[in-house]
Design an enzyme around this catalytic site. Sequence first.
Site, PDB file in Angstrom:
ATOM      1  N   ARG A  50       0.813  -1.216   0.000  1.00 37.15           N
ATOM      2  CA  ARG A  50       0.000   0.000   0.000  1.00 37.15           C
ATOM      3  C   ARG A  50       0.850   1.270   0.000  1.00 37.15           C
ATOM      4  O   ARG A  50       0.423   2.327  -0.453  1.00 37.15           O
ATOM      5  CB  ARG A  50      -0.915  -0.014   1.225  1.00 37.15           C
ATOM      6  CG  ARG A  50      -2.149   0.851   1.075  1.00 37.15           C
ATOM      7  CD  ARG A  50      -3.101   0.659   2.240  1.00 37.15           C
ATOM      8  NE  ARG A  50      -2.453   0.911   3.492  1.00 37.15           N
ATOM      9  CZ  ARG A  50      -2.718   0.234   4.625  1.00 37.15           C
ATOM     10  NH1 ARG A  50      -3.625  -0.724   4.658  1.00 37.15           N
ATOM     11  NH2 ARG A  50      -2.063   0.514   5.740  1.00 37.15           N
ATOM     12  N   TYR A  69     -13.672  22.432 -10.553  1.00 32.03           N
ATOM     13  CA  TYR A  69     -14.140  21.110 -10.995  1.00 32.03           C
ATOM     14  C   TYR A  69     -15.251  20.656 -10.048  1.00 32.03           C
ATOM     15  O   TYR A  69     -15.056  20.629  -8.827  1.00 32.03           O
ATOM     16  CB  TYR A  69     -12.944  20.152 -10.939  1.00 32.03           C
ATOM     17  CG  TYR A  69     -13.233  18.716 -11.264  1.00 32.03           C
ATOM     18  CD1 TYR A  69     -13.620  18.344 -12.553  1.00 32.03           C
ATOM     19  CD2 TYR A  69     -13.088  17.720 -10.311  1.00 32.03           C
ATOM     20  CE1 TYR A  69     -13.867  17.024 -12.853  1.00 32.03           C
ATOM     21  CE2 TYR A  69     -13.332  16.395 -10.612  1.00 32.03           C
ATOM     22  CZ  TYR A  69     -13.726  16.049 -11.884  1.00 32.03           C
ATOM     23  OH  TYR A  69     -13.968  14.743 -12.187  1.00 32.03           O
ATOM     24  N   ASP A  91      -5.424  23.005  -8.724  1.00 35.08           N
ATOM     25  CA  ASP A  91      -5.682  21.945  -9.700  1.00 35.08           C
ATOM     26  C   ASP A  91      -5.111  22.421 -11.037  1.00 35.08           C
ATOM     27  O   ASP A  91      -5.621  23.360 -11.642  1.00 35.08           O
ATOM     28  CB  ASP A  91      -7.192  21.700  -9.788  1.00 35.08           C
ATOM     29  CG  ASP A  91      -7.549  20.538 -10.713  1.00 35.08           C
ATOM     30  OD1 ASP A  91      -6.765  20.256 -11.655  1.00 35.08           O
ATOM     31  OD2 ASP A  91      -8.619  19.935 -10.503  1.00 35.08           O
ATOM     32  N   LYS A 145      -5.921  12.383 -17.050  1.00 29.75           N
ATOM     33  CA  LYS A 145      -6.075  13.140 -18.278  1.00 29.75           C
ATOM     34  C   LYS A 145      -4.791  13.074 -19.116  1.00 29.75           C
ATOM     35  O   LYS A 145      -4.541  12.067 -19.738  1.00 29.75           O
ATOM     36  CB  LYS A 145      -6.464  14.586 -17.950  1.00 29.75           C
ATOM     37  CG  LYS A 145      -7.631  14.677 -16.939  1.00 29.75           C
ATOM     38  CD  LYS A 145      -8.957  14.264 -17.532  1.00 29.75           C
ATOM     39  CE  LYS A 145     -10.043  13.949 -16.519  1.00 29.75           C
ATOM     40  NZ  LYS A 145     -10.406  15.032 -15.615  1.00 29.75           N
TER      41      LYS A 145
HETATM   42  C1  LIG Z   1     -11.076  14.935 -14.371  1.00 31.30           C
HETATM   43  C2  LIG Z   1     -10.646  16.019 -13.480  1.00 31.30           C
HETATM   44  C3  LIG Z   1     -10.405  15.774 -12.133  1.00 31.30           C
HETATM   45  C4  LIG Z   1     -10.654  14.440 -11.492  1.00 31.30           C
HETATM   46  O1  LIG Z   1      -9.876  13.416 -12.030  1.00 31.30           O
HETATM   47  P1  LIG Z   1     -10.386  11.901 -11.932  1.00 31.30           P
HETATM   48  O2  LIG Z   1      -9.157  11.132 -12.220  1.00 31.30           O
HETATM   49  O3  LIG Z   1     -11.456  11.763 -12.963  1.00 31.30           O
HETATM   50  O4  LIG Z   1     -10.884  11.689 -10.543  1.00 31.30           O
HETATM   51  C5  LIG Z   1      -9.964  16.825 -11.363  1.00 31.30           C
HETATM   52  N1  LIG Z   1      -9.772  18.051 -11.876  1.00 31.30           N
HETATM   53  C6  LIG Z   1     -10.004  18.312 -13.171  1.00 31.30           C
HETATM   54  C7  LIG Z   1      -9.777  19.689 -13.676  1.00 31.30           C
HETATM   55  C8  LIG Z   1     -10.458  17.315 -14.004  1.00 31.30           C
HETATM   56  O5  LIG Z   1     -10.712  17.598 -15.276  1.00 31.30           O
END
Ligand SMILES: *Cc1c(COP(=O)(O)O)cnc(C)c1O
Length: 394
Positions: free
Chosen positions: A56, A109, A181, A206
């Site tokens: 983990r 988000y 973010d 992403k």
């Molecule tokens: C998709 C996304 C997230 C979350 O990511 P996941 O891997 O889908 O949980 C967070 N911030 C932004 C800007 C995103 O586009």
Amino acid sequence: MKDDTTIVHAGRKPFDNHGIVNPPVYHASTVLFPTVEAWEQARERRDQPGTIVYGRRGTPTTFALQDAMAELEGADHCLAVPSGLAAITAPLLAFLDPGDHMLMVDAVYYPARRFADTLLARMGVETTFYDPAIGAGIAGLIRQNTRVVYLEAPGSQTFEMQDIPAIAEVARKAGAVTMMDNTWATPLYFKPLDFGVDISIMAATKYIVGHSDAMLGLVSARDEHFARVRESAWTLGMAVGPDDCYLGQRGLRTLSARLARHQESAMKLAEWFEARPEVDRVLYPALPSNPGHEIWKRDFEGASGLFGVVLRDASRDAVAAMLNGYRYFGMGGSWGGYESLVLPTQPERLRSATTWDAPGPTLRYHAGLEDADDLIADLEAGFERLGAAREAGE
Ligand SMILES: *Cc1c(COP(=O)(O)O)cnc(C)c1O
């Protein structure tokens, strides 16, 4: 070392593994120790990054990804977590206690907003959402108990920029921790820590993974903040499967080449949309017409492939006719893979501090790695369907 070299070489140790270029994928829960002494030593050092004590807490596969990302971010450490959302919730839980106050950008988000409005609210943390354009004016919202200032730029539906260094400075003076973010730009096009942000958050799902085949989050910070984040993630039991870490580190190797192409195509598409009579405006900070363009140009090294389009008045059915017939633009959440995507969005529903003013529907496009002229032909045929549906409806 320039970033393009870092992403190719960082975190890799081929000669620790028979000269094989990529790190091995370790599937592990139990890790054995030959003696009591060895076990005690590992237990002593288990909070130090790189110690292998239990599945983990990470294996060399995890560390290869984390080390490479930390280097690219200009951070001391990076922690892999199971999703981008986990990369948001773990640091928030690390720094917020009952009675604390958080400032969160209104274009955030959506699941981050939901986390603030539900779990954090139940914990006794109060959140104030703020206008993305607030800049140094955020000083007026800081309270005695403001512990976290949360940023995201550009917002992933409405693409407003933020004056990040100005906000980070106000927060630092007030003793609040800043988190950003940075999924849209990735650290290739913007490095939050270099602009005064304390914690950099990536939905690696992403662009880092880049092929729409794994969920992954990455949190990067300097020593002074990192230990707390890791403690929070580990206490919550956040662990990432080795195959997903592997896919993350593999995706990272080609990030620069992919992003350059995403950017080039997104710019072509954005300019094309901007000239269309059906379009009210295009939401892409790299366009000179965008209200956030000056800030983007000042702080960012590039733009990625995700942007928004606000249509002039169009009915739901006409938009459906346009979207349903696309050949290359798939409809679905997430983005950052090699394929082009489209999604109808509803920004007006997702804000509380500001209002979203648009004459018609808002769409979000991801420019994939297909030929840009093929994409434009697909979009053009879409507008023909929109026009035909509009006439039929009149
Ligand atoms: C998709 C996304 C997230 C979350 O990511 P996941 O891997 O889908 O949980 C967070 N911030 C932004 C800007 C995103 O586009």
